[in-house]
Design an enzyme around this catalytic site. Sequence first.
Site, PDB file in Angstrom:
ATOM      1  N   ASP A  88       0.795  -1.092   0.133  1.00 28.77           N
ATOM      2  CA  ASP A  88       0.018   0.063  -0.098  1.00 28.77           C
ATOM      3  C   ASP A  88       0.918   1.163   0.057  1.00 28.77           C
ATOM      4  OD1 ASP A  88      -1.829   1.725   0.405  1.00 28.77           O
ATOM      5  OD2 ASP A  88      -2.688   1.560   2.261  1.00 28.77           O
ATOM      6  N   TRP A 113       5.492  -3.433   7.944  1.00 35.15           N
ATOM      7  CA  TRP A 113       4.443  -4.388   7.964  1.00 35.15           C
ATOM      8  C   TRP A 113       5.082  -5.487   6.850  1.00 35.15           C
ATOM      9  CZ3 TRP A 113       3.918  -0.143   4.855  1.00 35.15           C
ATOM     10  CH2 TRP A 113       3.511  -0.356   3.482  1.00 35.15           C
ATOM     11  N   ASP A 132       8.459   1.725   4.550  1.00 33.49           N
ATOM     12  CA  ASP A 132       8.075   3.129   4.083  1.00 33.49           C
ATOM     13  C   ASP A 132       9.502   3.796   3.953  1.00 33.49           C
ATOM     14  OD1 ASP A 132       5.491   2.540   3.660  1.00 33.49           O
ATOM     15  OD2 ASP A 132       4.669   3.708   5.289  1.00 33.49           O
ATOM     16  N   ASN A 160      -1.533  -2.377   6.428  1.00 30.61           N
ATOM     17  CA  ASN A 160      -0.879  -1.668   5.570  1.00 30.61           C
ATOM     18  C   ASN A 160      -1.431  -0.436   5.541  1.00 30.61           C
ATOM     19  OD1 ASN A 160      -3.065  -1.720   3.681  1.00 30.61           O
ATOM     20  ND2 ASN A 160      -1.803  -2.938   2.478  1.00 30.61           N
ATOM     21  N   ASP A 161      -2.362  -0.109   6.119  1.00 30.24           N
ATOM     22  CA  ASP A 161      -3.078   1.327   6.030  1.00 30.24           C
ATOM     23  C   ASP A 161      -2.456   2.483   7.144  1.00 30.24           C
ATOM     24  OD1 ASP A 161      -4.602   0.886   3.788  1.00 30.24           O
ATOM     25  OD2 ASP A 161      -6.110   0.422   4.981  1.00 30.24           O
ATOM     26  N   ILE A 162      -1.211   1.982   7.430  1.00 25.41           N
ATOM     27  CA  ILE A 162      -0.719   2.978   8.764  1.00 25.41           C
ATOM     28  C   ILE A 162       0.543   3.642   8.023  1.00 25.41           C
ATOM     29  CG2 ILE A 162       0.181   3.010  10.850  1.00 25.41           C
ATOM     30  CD1 ILE A 162      -1.735   1.316  11.914  1.00 25.41           C
TER      31      ILE A 162
END
Length: 184
Positions: A88, A113, A132, A160-162
Site C-alpha cells: 500500500d 508491515w 516506507d 498496511n494502512d498506517i
Amino acid sequence: MSWFTSLIDRATERRVRTVAQQHGRRSLLTRLGVAMVGGAVLPMLPFDRSGQFGTAHAAGHGGAAAAKKTPAKEDPTQCEYWRYCAFDGYLCTCCGGSLTTCPPGTEASKVSWVGTCLNPADGRHYLVSYNDCCGKGACGECLCNNNERERPGYRLGAHNDINWCMANTSSMFHCTTSIIVGAA
C-alpha cells in the site's frame, strides 16, 4: 498617572487572589502534567493514510518501462508484481529507489508491515517486509493498494494502512520498498 497604575495594581491583585482561592496548585500541576504527557504521546500514535489515495491501483509507469513487454507479475514498476501482494503506497521503483533501497534524501522506516506472497516463477511463498521511505513528501508515482490477507488495524504488523514513518525523525511518507525476508 500614579492613581491609574495603583488602580490597575489593585484590580490585578484582586483578580489573582480570586483565581488562587478558586483553583489550587494541584489543579494547575494536574493540568500541566496532562498537557505534557498528552503532547508527548500524540506524535507516537499511528494514523490512517488510506484516505489520501483516490484509486485502488496505479496506472503503469511510463517511459522505458512501458516500452518493455514484461508481464506485470515480473515487472517491479507494476502493481501486479508478485512481491506487492500486501503493498500500500507509492512504488519506490518509480520514485528513484529500488525494490530494496529508498530514494536519495529519504530513510527507511524503523517499523514495517509484512505480507506472504507467492512467487509465480518458483511456486514458493516468501515473507516480504514493506518499509516506507520517510523524509520527503509523497512521491505521487505508481500508487498501489493490494490487500491480500490484510488484517484489521489492531494487528499492526499485518496492516498496511498506517503511516509507518511515525517512529522516524520525519514522519513524511515518500514511497515503499519491498524486501524479501525469507521463504515462508
